[in-house]
Motif scaffolding. Structure first.
Motif, short mmCIF file in Angstrom:
data_model
loop_
_atom_site.label_atom_id
_atom_site.label_comp_id
_atom_site.label_asym_id
_atom_site.label_seq_id
_atom_site.Cartn_x
_atom_site.Cartn_y
_atom_site.Cartn_z
N ALA A 103 -43.25 -7.40 5.14
CA ALA A 103 -44.69 -7.31 5.32
C ALA A 103 -45.34 -7.00 3.97
O ALA A 103 -44.67 -6.47 3.07
N LYS A 105 -44.55 -3.88 1.60
CA LYS A 105 -43.37 -3.21 2.13
C LYS A 105 -42.10 -3.89 1.65
O LYS A 105 -42.12 -5.04 1.21
N SER A 158 -36.91 -1.01 15.93
CA SER A 158 -38.28 -1.41 16.25
C SER A 158 -38.37 -2.69 17.08
O SER A 158 -39.42 -2.98 17.66
N GLU A 197 -46.07 -7.61 18.53
CA GLU A 197 -47.05 -6.59 18.18
C GLU A 197 -47.61 -6.89 16.80
O GLU A 197 -46.93 -7.54 15.98
N GLU A 236 -47.68 -5.12 14.35
CA GLU A 236 -46.75 -4.58 13.34
C GLU A 236 -45.60 -5.53 13.03
O GLU A 236 -44.85 -5.31 12.08
N ASP A 237 -45.44 -6.56 13.84
CA ASP A 237 -44.40 -7.55 13.57
C ASP A 237 -44.85 -8.61 12.55
O ASP A 237 -44.06 -9.46 12.15
N SER A 274 -54.32 -8.75 17.01
CA SER A 274 -54.53 -7.73 18.06
C SER A 274 -55.66 -8.12 18.99
O SER A 274 -56.38 -9.06 18.78
#
Length: 121
Positions: A40, A43, A62, A86, A88-89, A121
């Motif tokens: 990501a 990261k 996760s 999600e 976050e993926d 989202s």
């Protein structure tokens, strides 16, 4: 020359599903641990899932229960079925191949170019 070609990324809403594919050439597929990693923005690259030649699997905490890795040796292909996605993926997902002898050192293997997965989202 080793080639790993990923496909299947895209944009999906939270809760949706995607299936990634990675086709390998230039390696003895059945001698390699195959894996999916992701990175990501801002990261470090992290393990998502790996599968051994004997089909033993390992998952990041996760993604357990949501993602499934599989391989078809006769097609030199691995898949990552991603469900209940999600935000976050969201990341670039990379395919990795590393010889079984070097299984703990994925950076000594080969990487694909990556495929973008974006979860809204």
């Amino acid at each position: 020359q080793v080639q790993l070609v990923e496909s299947g990324g895209g944009l999906v809403q939270a809760g949706g599903s995607l299936r990634l594919s990675c086709v390998a050439s230039g390696i003895v597929f059945s001698d390699n641990v195959m894996g999916w990693y992701r990175q990501a923005p801002g990261k470090q690259r992290e393990l998502v899932a790996r599968i051994t030649p004997g089909a033993s699997t390992q998952y990041a905490d996760s993604v357990k229960g949501r993602f499934t890795i599989s391989r078809v040796n006769g097609k030199s292909t691995i898949y990552l079925q991603m469900n209940s996605l999600e935000p976050e993926d969201t990341a670039v997902y990379y395919c990795n191949a590393v010889h079984l002898r070097l299984a703990q050192h994925p950076n000594q293997g080969s990487w694909g170019q990556g495929t973008q997965v974006t979860v809204s989202s």
